[in-house]
Design a protein around this motif. Structure first.
Motif, PDB file in Angstrom:
ATOM      1  N   GLN A  84      47.007  38.689  37.894  1.00 15.81           N
ATOM      2  CA  GLN A  84      45.778  39.221  38.431  1.00 15.81           C
ATOM      3  C   GLN A  84      45.983  40.612  38.480  1.00 15.81           C
ATOM      4  O   GLN A  84      46.940  41.203  39.074  1.00 15.81           O
ATOM      5  CB  GLN A  84      45.742  38.454  39.791  1.00 15.81           C
ATOM      6  CG  GLN A  84      45.467  36.954  39.728  1.00 15.81           C
ATOM      7  CD  GLN A  84      44.966  36.210  40.995  1.00 15.81           C
ATOM      8  OE1 GLN A  84      45.586  36.508  41.773  1.00 15.81           O
ATOM      9  NE2 GLN A  84      43.926  35.339  40.872  1.00 15.81           N
ATOM     10  N   GLY A 139      37.679  34.496  36.768  1.00 11.92           N
ATOM     11  CA  GLY A 139      37.574  33.550  37.962  1.00 11.92           C
ATOM     12  C   GLY A 139      36.158  33.872  38.429  1.00 11.92           C
ATOM     13  O   GLY A 139      35.655  35.098  38.419  1.00 11.92           O
ATOM     14  N   GLU A 140      35.341  32.959  38.980  1.00 12.63           N
ATOM     15  CA  GLU A 140      34.130  33.177  39.276  1.00 12.63           C
ATOM     16  C   GLU A 140      33.952  34.172  40.631  1.00 12.63           C
ATOM     17  O   GLU A 140      32.692  34.540  40.933  1.00 12.63           O
ATOM     18  CB  GLU A 140      33.103  31.886  39.425  1.00 12.63           C
ATOM     19  CG  GLU A 140      32.970  31.382  38.143  1.00 12.63           C
ATOM     20  CD  GLU A 140      31.903  32.242  37.162  1.00 12.63           C
ATOM     21  OE1 GLU A 140      31.119  33.022  37.897  1.00 12.63           O
ATOM     22  OE2 GLU A 140      32.033  31.984  36.043  1.00 12.63           O
ATOM     23  N   ASP A 141      34.889  34.393  41.448  1.00 16.17           N
ATOM     24  CA  ASP A 141      34.905  34.898  42.487  1.00 16.17           C
ATOM     25  C   ASP A 141      35.260  36.418  42.439  1.00 16.17           C
ATOM     26  O   ASP A 141      35.302  37.146  43.178  1.00 16.17           O
ATOM     27  CB  ASP A 141      36.149  34.463  43.394  1.00 16.17           C
ATOM     28  CG  ASP A 141      37.375  34.555  42.982  1.00 16.17           C
ATOM     29  OD1 ASP A 141      37.483  34.906  41.961  1.00 16.17           O
ATOM     30  OD2 ASP A 141      38.323  34.643  43.871  1.00 16.17           O
ATOM     31  N   THR A 142      35.097  36.768  41.125  1.00 20.15           N
ATOM     32  CA  THR A 142      35.381  38.196  40.595  1.00 20.15           C
ATOM     33  C   THR A 142      34.051  38.967  40.555  1.00 20.15           C
ATOM     34  O   THR A 142      33.025  38.421  39.990  1.00 20.15           O
ATOM     35  CB  THR A 142      36.015  38.343  39.396  1.00 20.15           C
ATOM     36  OG1 THR A 142      37.381  37.782  39.331  1.00 20.15           O
ATOM     37  CG2 THR A 142      36.280  39.658  38.856  1.00 20.15           C
ATOM     38  N   THR A 143      33.909  40.174  41.181  1.00 22.34           N
ATOM     39  CA  THR A 143      32.873  41.122  40.871  1.00 22.34           C
ATOM     40  C   THR A 143      32.921  41.671  39.518  1.00 22.34           C
ATOM     41  O   THR A 143      33.867  42.283  39.172  1.00 22.34           O
ATOM     42  CB  THR A 143      32.839  42.194  41.966  1.00 22.34           C
ATOM     43  OG1 THR A 143      32.626  41.606  43.235  1.00 22.34           O
ATOM     44  CG2 THR A 143      31.798  42.955  41.807  1.00 22.34           C
ATOM     45  N   ASP A 174      27.997  40.479  42.038  1.00 20.17           N
ATOM     46  CA  ASP A 174      29.044  40.653  43.080  1.00 20.17           C
ATOM     47  C   ASP A 174      28.819  39.055  44.042  1.00 20.17           C
ATOM     48  O   ASP A 174      27.787  38.790  44.843  1.00 20.17           O
ATOM     49  CB  ASP A 174      28.825  41.423  44.134  1.00 20.17           C
ATOM     50  CG  ASP A 174      29.649  41.744  45.412  1.00 20.17           C
ATOM     51  OD1 ASP A 174      30.462  40.622  45.395  1.00 20.17           O
ATOM     52  OD2 ASP A 174      29.730  42.652  46.219  1.00 20.17           O
ATOM     53  N   PRO A 175      29.928  38.254  43.843  1.00 22.77           N
ATOM     54  CA  PRO A 175      29.714  36.782  44.502  1.00 22.77           C
ATOM     55  C   PRO A 175      29.626  37.067  46.232  1.00 22.77           C
ATOM     56  O   PRO A 175      28.961  36.145  46.629  1.00 22.77           O
ATOM     57  CB  PRO A 175      30.980  36.152  43.982  1.00 22.77           C
ATOM     58  CG  PRO A 175      31.525  36.826  42.852  1.00 22.77           C
ATOM     59  CD  PRO A 175      31.057  38.255  42.924  1.00 22.77           C
ATOM     60  N   SER A 176      30.106  38.085  46.601  1.00 23.75           N
ATOM     61  CA  SER A 176      30.170  38.175  48.032  1.00 23.75           C
ATOM     62  C   SER A 176      28.547  38.711  48.627  1.00 23.75           C
ATOM     63  O   SER A 176      28.683  38.717  49.768  1.00 23.75           O
ATOM     64  CB  SER A 176      31.313  39.085  48.476  1.00 23.75           C
ATOM     65  OG  SER A 176      30.817  40.206  48.080  1.00 23.75           O
TER      66      SER A 176
END
Length: 449
Positions: A179, A237-241, A408-410
């Motif tokens: 990662q 991964g889908e949590d990546t910006t 941006d997932p966040s």
């Protein structure tokens, strides 16, 4: 090209389309000039070409008439984004990013760019990564598409795909095993396919042939790259910006303005002997005692004044410099196309577009017809206008705007279109996302959503 990604082909690019729906997007204004070097380094430092001190691939090293050098990685004096992050202890990768040859150590992995002489060069950090890459791919690693300005279109197309597949294989193998805090890759195939195949796609191109067998070449390659980007997102991964950006756009090249032929016609440039066949200006014998200005070719024009006390045989008195430069701009503004229609000329003074001007800048940076026409430096063509490129077949010029997509997932967006985006904004935006300070002197601003 934003017209293709955001418009015509949006529904046929599922990965980019999804990123747009789940984030924000817009046209990204490039540097002046809108060219690979300096644009990528400007994006990754947040500083303009004047601050960086290079204005294209080849730059004057001094005020002599023949001192030119290619701006490689050693020319970049400001730390680029991955170096800033690496110095902060983050794990980073930069794969194929222009102006990274020769490679420099970072906390992570680097594979250099199209400026790499060949696959026998040391083009990776750490050095042993080169041997690993040899085991991941078939054949020699392509650092660029060889001779992409030629009529051998089948070979060029095959090499574009081979280069992309090799580079994305490297990205996938790296992402499969570790990662990163920041991972960046640039696909040069998009640029190369524009230059080699635009006329086959675009009905507005003067050399377009309806129904030709390469009509869908660019479209199909965009679809191919869209799938490759989708695979990288799967691995990250889908949590990546995710950001998808381009350093400039593309458009049909309608022709070329022979800048030195024009300067000769208008008395600014005098040759001791005029060639009978197209000849690069650097191979011509120039009468410097009677020359006030000369130019260089490229996707934009660079014009230099022959200033007394600055150039070896300068003829323009320093006190007359501004008046002569203004006169040259005024005369350029009267330029027409080959049919006599006015041709919009934007002649930029470096001090007007850059925060500062370092090293040896052109006296004028010139766009012809809003980049519909390129600048041709050769003389002996017999006309101010040409429809044959002096560096080989080339269908497309660069356009001033590329693309920007941010998911941006966040902070999920609703697919809103952003306006006023500039290439300089990318680095401060990423630094802010990673809770790192934005260095002084950066021109860009954090992109607000």
């Amino acid at each position: 090209a934003p017209e293709l990604v955001f418009g015509e082909w949006r529904d046929e690019l599922p990965t980019l389309g999804r990123l747009m729906r789940e984030g924000a997007w817009g046209r990204l204004e490039s540097t002046i000039p809108a060219i690979t070097v300096p644009a990528w380094s400007a994006m990754m430092t947040g500083r303009d070409p004047g601050q960086l001190g290079f204005y294209g691939f080849r730059n004057r090293t001094d005020h002599s008439y023949d001192g030119l050098a290619v701006a490689n990685a050693r020319s970049v004096r400001e730390p680029r984004l991955w170096q800033v992050l690496s110095d902060a202890g983050l794990r980073v990768a930069a794969i194929g990013v222009p102006q990274t040859y020769p490679v420099a150590p970072i906390n992570g992995h680097m594979v250099s760019c199209f400026l790499t002489p060949n696959a026998r060069s040391e083009f990776t950090h750490p050095p042993e990564l080169k041997q690993e890459i040899a085991g991941w791919i078939e054949g020699e690693f392509l650092v660029d598409v060889p001779n992409f300005r030629s009529d051998d279109k089948d070979r060029i197309l095959a090499d574009i795909y081979r280069m992309a597949d090799q580079h994305f294989t490297v990205c996938e193998r790296l992402l499969e095993r570790e990662q990163y805090d920041f991972f960046m890759t640039v696909d040069m195939g998009v640029d190369r396919i524009h230059h080699a195949f635009w006329k086959y796609m675009d009905p507005k191109h003067p050399k377009h042939e309806p129904g030709n067998r390469f009509e869908n070449a660019i479209h199909d390659y965009y679809v191919h790259i869209d799938a490759k980007v989708g695979r990288l997102i799967e691995l990250m991964g889908e949590d990546t910006t995710v950001l998808v950006v381009s350093d400039h756009g593309a458009k049909a090249m309608l022709g070329g303005v022979c800048i030195n032929e024009w300067l000769i016609e208008h008395g600014w440039l005098v040759l001791e002997e005029s060639p009978d066949t197209p000849t690069p200006i650097e191979r011509c014998r120039i009468d410097w005692s009677r020359t006030k200005a000369w130019g260089e070719g490229g996707y934009y024009g660079r014009v230099f004044l022959n200033v007394a006390g600055r150039e070896p045989e300068g003829t323009v008195a320093p006190e007359d410099y501004e008046a002569e430069r203004d006169r040259l701009v005024a005369e350029l503004s009267t330029l027409t196309d080959h049919q006599g229609a006015p041709l919009k000329v934007d002649a930029y003074k470096p001090e007007d577009v850059y925060a500062e001007v370092t090293n040896v800048a052109p006296d004028l940076i010139v766009y012809f017809g809003e980049l519909d026409w390129r600048s041709v430096g050769s003389v002996g063509i017999g006309s101010v206008w040409t429809f044959e490129n002096d560096t080989g077949p080339d269908d497309a010029n660069h356009a001033q705007h590329g693309i920007f997509i941010l998911r941006d997932p966040s902070d999920p967006g609703g697919g809103e279109e952003l306006e006023g985006l500039r290439l300089y904004d990318v680095t401060p935006t990423i630094l802010t996302m990673l809770d790192l300070p934005v260095p002084e002197g950066i021109r860009g601003e954090v992109i607000a959503r």
